[in-house]
Design an enzyme around this catalytic site. Structure first.
Site, PDB file in Angstrom:
ATOM      1  N   ASP A 119       0.782  -1.239   0.000  1.00 56.25           N
ATOM      2  CA  ASP A 119       0.000   0.000   0.000  1.00 56.25           C
ATOM      3  C   ASP A 119       0.816   1.293   0.000  1.00 56.25           C
ATOM      4  O   ASP A 119       0.269   2.366   0.278  1.00 56.25           O
ATOM      5  CB  ASP A 119      -0.981  -0.010   1.177  1.00 56.25           C
ATOM      6  CG  ASP A 119      -2.118  -0.986   0.928  1.00 56.25           C
ATOM      7  OD1 ASP A 119      -2.721  -0.913  -0.153  1.00 56.25           O
ATOM      8  OD2 ASP A 119      -2.379  -1.831   1.797  1.00 56.25           O
ATOM      9  N   ASP A 183      -7.135  -3.726  -5.592  1.00 57.02           N
ATOM     10  CA  ASP A 183      -6.776  -2.451  -4.950  1.00 57.02           C
ATOM     11  C   ASP A 183      -5.371  -2.001  -5.352  1.00 57.02           C
ATOM     12  O   ASP A 183      -5.054  -0.804  -5.348  1.00 57.02           O
ATOM     13  CB  ASP A 183      -6.797  -2.582  -3.414  1.00 57.02           C
ATOM     14  CG  ASP A 183      -7.905  -3.460  -2.880  1.00 57.02           C
ATOM     15  OD1 ASP A 183      -8.366  -4.357  -3.612  1.00 57.02           O
ATOM     16  OD2 ASP A 183      -8.292  -3.284  -1.727  1.00 57.02           O
TER      17      ASP A 183
HETATM   18  N1  GLY Z   1      -7.365  -1.564   0.142  1.00 56.78           N
HETATM   19  C1  GLY Z   1      -8.188  -2.069   1.155  1.00 56.78           C
HETATM   20  C2  GLY Z   1      -9.615  -1.720   1.036  1.00 56.78           C
HETATM   21  O1  GLY Z   1     -10.075  -1.154   0.079  1.00 56.78           O
HETATM   22  O2  GLY Z   1     -10.326  -2.015   1.981  1.00 56.78           O
END
Ligand code: GLY
Length: 413
Positions: A119, A183
């Site tokens: 992330d 994501d």
């Molecule tokens: N990237 C984690 C979510 O969208 O919950």
């Protein structure tokens, strides 16, 4: 007679320009001003609640008792609050917001060497990316390049993808080896920036390779999406198609679809490769076809439907519920303001404006001082994890403010 009709038409057109268009413009202006004023007031209260950044107090959501819930900087969301402060600076031009944004952004510098999960793009580009864009300082570029280096340590030639989470036993007992989630598309924007800033093409090459792998494996024929693909670490093949936060392995989780729409729109911006534009349009059209009237999606488009079987350890009590997820709505709203610049279908702008109005309506936007001082209510973090259901989430606020900024900067009404 004909001449008179033409005169009448011309007069009507002039009247439209003189009266109706400015009225629309005024409507847009007052909508934006009203929302900015609210966001300013609410975020001042949030800053009173947090105090200065400590490394452990990044706003995330609201506890059941109504109080603010924060995370430390190593969670996936610390970049969003500094990013929101940058949007407030952009929307108001008030240096108060620049000072706050700088403070919160600078507190994240230690993350530039973090490699614990994928992330880094959210963490470092929502913060330092906006900082570089709005108030550049020496050192920002190096921090972004260093962060991109950390992110690319998770890329592997065999899978042709950046690993999202570390392998091991998943929360519901399934073992994953090389999980890649939709994501992850959002982390690629920082890699393009790193190439621009360093001249090193390796970063953008990895972004393109990862996006192509995602396009091949995560998207179904109808442009719905799988949340997680687990890759075989030896052959690099997609070994398992699954979900972590959606209703079912073969369902479409609304926020996952939102990340993909945003991610492939960004890919087109960065590469001008029309395959990405076609993909973004396909993903957006699937999403739009599955919305209720107020354009705020149910958390998973297949929740509770026959043929979609929840995972064995999914939170059995709440998995059948159908709450809306405003975080997905805010992400898509912002993405559509960008997509309408590239896609021939101008209805994307109208959808984005309607979504923004829906999010800003009393149904979804908080009142001053409530909602633990977050802007947007009724998000869903993860129903299978029984976490953050019908709560505010910091990333909904971030994309709401980005959408508001994009709307303000758009020449369309
Ligand atoms: N990237 C984690 C979510 O969208 O919950």
């Amino acid at each position: 007679m004909k001449q008179q009709t033409n005169k009448f038409r011309k007069a009507l057109a002039l009247l439209c320009c003189a009266v109706i268009l400015p009225a629309c413009t005024n409507e847009k202006k007052s909508f934006i001003t009203g929302n900015v004023d609210f966001a300013v007031g609410q975020t001042k209260l949030m800053l009173q609640a947090t105090g200065d950044p400590t490394g452990n107090n990044y706003p995330r959501t609201m506890k059941n008792n109504g109080r603010l819930s924060t995370t430390n900087m190593y969670d996936w969301t610390p970049g969003f609050f500094p990013g929101s402060l940058w949007f407030l600076y952009e929307l108001t031009n008030d240096t108060l917001w620049r000072h706050e944004a700088e403070k919160w952004t600078h507190s994240l510098e230690p993350l530039k060497t973090f490699t614990g999960h994928h992330d880094l793009g959210f963490m470092m580009y929502c913060s330092y990316g906006n900082a570089l864009r709005l108030a550049p300082k020496p050192g920002y570029a190096d921090i972004i390049i260093r962060s991109a280096e950390s992110l690319t340590t998770r890329f592997d030639e065999r899978t042709q993808a950046i690993k999202s989470w570390n392998g091991g036993k998943n929360w519901d007992g399934v073992i994953w080896y090389y999980p890649v989630i939709v994501d992850n598309m959002m982390n690629l924007e920082m890699l393009f920036a790193a190439t621009r800033l360093s001249g090193d093409r390796r970063f953008s090459d990895i972004a393109v390779t990862h996006a192509n792998t995602t396009m091949k494996n995560h998207i179904r024929e109808d442009y719905s999406t799988y949340h997680v693909i687990d890759f075989d670490t030896i052959t690099g093949a997609a070994a398992n198609k699954a979900t972590a936060q959606g209703f079912s392995d073969n369902s479409t989780w609304a926020r996952g679809q939102a990340w993909m729409i945003y991610g492939f729109t960004m890919m087109y911006r960065e590469t001008l490769d029309t395959t990405y534009l076609d993909t973004a349009v396909g993903l957006a059209d699937f999403y739009l076809a599955h919305l209720p009237e107020d354009l705020i999606p149910v958390w998973d488009f297949n929740a509770g439907e026959e043929g979609y079987v929840p995972g064995k350890n999914s939170n059995a009590v709440r998995i059948q519920e159908k709450p809306r997820d405003t975080s997905a709505a805010a992400i898509v709203c912002s993405a559509l303001f960008e997509l309408q610049n590239y896609a021939p279908d101008k209805s994307y702008h109208d959808y984005a404006v309607k979504m923004l109005h829906s999010l800003a309506s009393p149904n979804y936007r908080a009142q001053l001082g409530e909602n633990a001082n977050f802007l947007i209510k009724h998000c869903v973090g993860s129903i299978p994890h029984n976490a953050e259901i019908d709560k505010p989430l910091v990333y909904a606020d971030y994309y709401f403010l980005e959408a508001l900024t994009r709307y303000k900067n758009s020449s369309l009404k």
